[in-house]
Design a protein around this motif. Structure first.
Motif, PDB file in Angstrom:
ATOM      1  N   PHE A 280       0.856  -1.177   0.000  1.00 35.07           N
ATOM      2  CA  PHE A 280       0.000   0.000   0.000  1.00 35.07           C
ATOM      3  C   PHE A 280       0.897   1.233   0.000  1.00 35.07           C
ATOM      4  N   CYS A 281       0.659   2.116  -0.937  1.00 35.59           N
ATOM      5  CA  CYS A 281       1.481   3.316  -1.066  1.00 35.59           C
ATOM      6  C   CYS A 281       0.608   4.542  -0.795  1.00 35.59           C
ATOM      7  N   TYR A 282       0.922   5.243   0.282  1.00 37.52           N
ATOM      8  CA  TYR A 282       0.137   6.396   0.715  1.00 37.52           C
ATOM      9  C   TYR A 282       0.912   7.657   0.353  1.00 37.52           C
ATOM     10  N   CYS A 283       0.256   8.559  -0.369  1.00 39.13           N
ATOM     11  CA  CYS A 283       0.964   9.697  -0.945  1.00 39.13           C
ATOM     12  C   CYS A 283       0.308  11.013  -0.551  1.00 39.13           C
ATOM     13  N   ARG A 284       1.123  12.037  -0.440  1.00 36.57           N
ATOM     14  CA  ARG A 284       0.627  13.401  -0.289  1.00 36.57           C
ATOM     15  C   ARG A 284       1.422  14.301  -1.226  1.00 36.57           C
ATOM     16  N   LYS A 285       0.705  14.893  -2.170  1.00 35.55           N
ATOM     17  CA  LYS A 285       1.327  15.811  -3.116  1.00 35.55           C
ATOM     18  C   LYS A 285       1.280  17.213  -2.509  1.00 35.55           C
TER      19      LYS A 285
ATOM     20  N   LYS B 273      -2.747  10.724   8.393  1.00 36.45           N
ATOM     21  CA  LYS B 273      -2.381  11.584   9.521  1.00 36.45           C
ATOM     22  C   LYS B 273      -0.868  11.753   9.605  1.00 36.45           C
ATOM     23  N   ILE B 274      -0.133  10.680   9.353  1.00 35.86           N
ATOM     24  CA  ILE B 274       1.330  10.756   9.350  1.00 35.86           C
ATOM     25  C   ILE B 274       1.807  11.712   8.261  1.00 35.86           C
ATOM     26  N   LEU B 275       1.206  11.616   7.074  1.00 35.38           N
ATOM     27  CA  LEU B 275       1.623  12.464   5.961  1.00 35.38           C
ATOM     28  C   LEU B 275       1.325  13.941   6.220  1.00 35.38           C
ATOM     29  N   GLU B 276       0.258  14.224   6.935  1.00 27.31           N
ATOM     30  CA  GLU B 276      -0.023  15.616   7.292  1.00 27.31           C
ATOM     31  C   GLU B 276       1.076  16.165   8.198  1.00 27.31           C
ATOM     32  N   GLU B 277       1.558  15.311   9.101  1.00 28.46           N
ATOM     33  CA  GLU B 277       2.659  15.737   9.966  1.00 28.46           C
ATOM     34  C   GLU B 277       3.952  15.898   9.170  1.00 28.46           C
TER      35      GLU B 277
ATOM     36  N   LEU C 192       2.662  12.338  18.750  1.00 27.80           N
ATOM     37  CA  LEU C 192       1.597  12.073  17.782  1.00 27.80           C
ATOM     38  C   LEU C 192       0.935  10.750  18.159  1.00 27.80           C
ATOM     39  N   THR C 193      -0.382  10.771  18.328  1.00 27.23           N
ATOM     40  CA  THR C 193      -1.128   9.560  18.679  1.00 27.23           C
ATOM     41  C   THR C 193      -1.812   9.001  17.443  1.00 27.23           C
ATOM     42  N   LEU C 194      -1.509   7.754  17.135  1.00 30.69           N
ATOM     43  CA  LEU C 194      -2.093   7.078  15.971  1.00 30.69           C
ATOM     44  C   LEU C 194      -3.003   5.957  16.460  1.00 30.69           C
TER      45      LEU C 194
END
Length: 487
Positions: A132-137, A165-169, A214-216
């Motif tokens: 699974f590849c999670y991306c944020r442009k 949430k990780i990508l936002e950080e 950061l709480t996940l």
């Protein structure tokens, strides 16, 4: 090997009047022989067991655009990577990541402003394993026109909200300094993957703020880890959604078309989540790069997403049996009659009345509307499968050597509903059903999953001879749904 019949690819246009292709009236269903079963069918339960105690991700990369030697052309390249991998390790996967991070070729140009966007894609290995590849442009901070870059987390874990949430950080730290990203990602990698309903904390240092935590958290229900049914229902009408579900159920070919990466990603994952407890065994590409559109010519089942600007190019390809595109879902002519009428009516009522149902459940409490909707929709489709195949334990026979086997003819013929028997005749020849039953035949004891729990309650509550109906379906959804009644 059996050769699959040629199918029409279903085009579903998201956010716009739905486009579709019309084909001949002949029923054309992809049939896979279950006599020669290959080992290693993917199932949700097996994946969850294997993924416990794993690290959160395998690789984190930054993909940037590099200007070509001629003109104003750009090509995507991995410019940063953490951790550094041994040469040839997962090399094939790494080589294709840049294309999927920038599938929208028309937007490869400098810009002064660009909204950030989160999306995902899935890479499937030859052994059936999935990354699974999670991306944020994002548009890096600065002045004037700049080229976007994509931060991509590659993981074996399917949990979209957690990684979003990780990508936002990551973006927040990137806006301050690129040097702050890697210490944060190192902390994330060291954190264990939490069990359902549990949380994990990631500690990191941020200049000006000091130590941050950061709480996940993972959803209690594993079905809801990678889905946004709200977006799917906003983009596709209830009637068309049920047609998409019916097409996926028989392992046909479906193409989603949308203007945005995030819409394609969310809707594609949500559509496959409707199939729980069954697992899609075929090609799944939530966002297909423009350079790989020829995948849509494949005669085998797939679910792919295509950006709207690529549609003219897509229509020029020799996709089999497409006659024309009309404002409707692509049909072989039978999508409205695949699902048993009473079960379809129950699903349709729940989906159409979803807002009223949730309002009556929550009263004056605002609650988490997205979680409530996801639970409602997921529970409704689980109930559909309980009605369809929940009686399978009655037809699992153990041989003298201790191996269980489904008595297929008895299983199908025993259902009191003629419509269900007709659907089972087709559904039992899919790879999804073969994988599901093989998992049950090979399993020796162990705990029961959610579906098995629902199916056991269903079999205890209703006589085997009682036909399914809309009222029974609605009542069977449990306490949350008991306000539903057909007058």
């Amino acid at each position: 090997m059996l050769r699959s019949p040629r199918l029409c690819a279903g085009c579903v246009y998201l956010h716009c009047p739905s486009l579709c292709c019309s084909a001949g009236s002949r029923r054309s269903v992809y049939v896979q022989s279950t006599l020669r079963r290959r080992p290693g069918y993917r199932t949700l339960e097996r994946d969850l067991i294997q993924l416990q105690q794993q690290q959160l991700f395998q690789i984190f990369v930054v993909v940037s655009l590099r200007k070509g030697s001629s003109g104003n052309t750009y090509s995507p390249e991995i410019t940063q990577q953490f951790p550094k991998m041994v040469r040839n390790q997962a090399e094939d996967q790494l080589n294709v990541i840049p294309k999927f991070c920038f599938p929208d070729a028309q937007d490869w140009k400098p810009s002064a402003q660009m909204p950030s966007e989160t999306f995902s894609f899935v890479l499937t290995g030859e052994d059936g394993s999935r990354w699974f590849c999670y991306c944020r442009k994002i548009l890096p901070s600065g002045k004037g026109k700049r080229l976007p870059e994509v931060h991509c987390i590659v993981s074996k874990l399917g949990c979209f909200d957690l990684f979003a949430k990780i990508l936002e950080e990551v973006e927040r730290r990137r806006e301050m300094s690129a040097a702050l990203v890697y210490p944060f990602m190192r902390s994330v990698m060291e954190a264990p993957f939490p069990a359902p309903g549990r949380t994990v904390t990631v500690k990191s240092f941020l200049p000006g703020s000091g130590n941050e935590v950061l709480t996940l958290c993972r959803p209690v229900d594993s079905r809801l880890e990678h889905v946004d049914f709200g977006s799917l229902l906003q983009c596709v009408s209830v009637g068309k959604l049920l047609q998409v579900f019916a097409s996926l159920l028989l392992e046909r070919r479906v193409i989603f078309v949308a203007d945005k990466l995030s819409v394609l990603s969310r809707c594609s994952h949500a559509a496959l989540a409707l199939l729980y407890p069954f697992t899609w065994q075929h090609t799944f590409v939530p966002v297909l790069p423009a350079s790989m559109l020829d995948i849509s010519c494949s005669p085998t089942p797939f679910l792919i997403g295509v950006l709207a600007p690529c549609l003219p190019q897509l229509l020029e390809l020799p996709i089999e049996e497409i006659i024309n595109l009309i404002p409707d879902l692509c049909q072989l002519g039978d999508e409205d009659c695949i699902l048993p009428s009473k079960l379809q009516a129950a699903l349709q009522q729940i989906l159409e009345d979803r807002e009223e149902i949730l309002r009556q459940q929550d009263g004056d409490s605002s609650g988490d509307q997205q979680a409530g909707l996801s639970a409602l929709v997921s529970e409704a489709f689980v109930r559909f499968f309980v009605e369809l195949v929940g009686h399978y334990p009655h037809h699992m026979v153990e041989s003298s050597n201790g191996i269980k086997e489904l008595q297929r003819d008895n299983f199908r013929k025993s259902h009191p509903s003629r419509g269900v028997r007709q659907l089972l005749q087709l559904f039992m020849d899919t790879q999804m059903f073969a994988g599901f039953i093989q998992d049950k035949e090979l399993r020796k004891g162990g705990g029961k999953g959610l579906f098995e729990t629902r199916a056991a309650a269903y079999l205890d509550s209703y006589p085997e001879s009682e036909p399914c109906g809309v009222n029974k379906f609605l009542k069977g959804l449990g306490n949350k749904m008991k306000l539903l009644q057909i007058k």
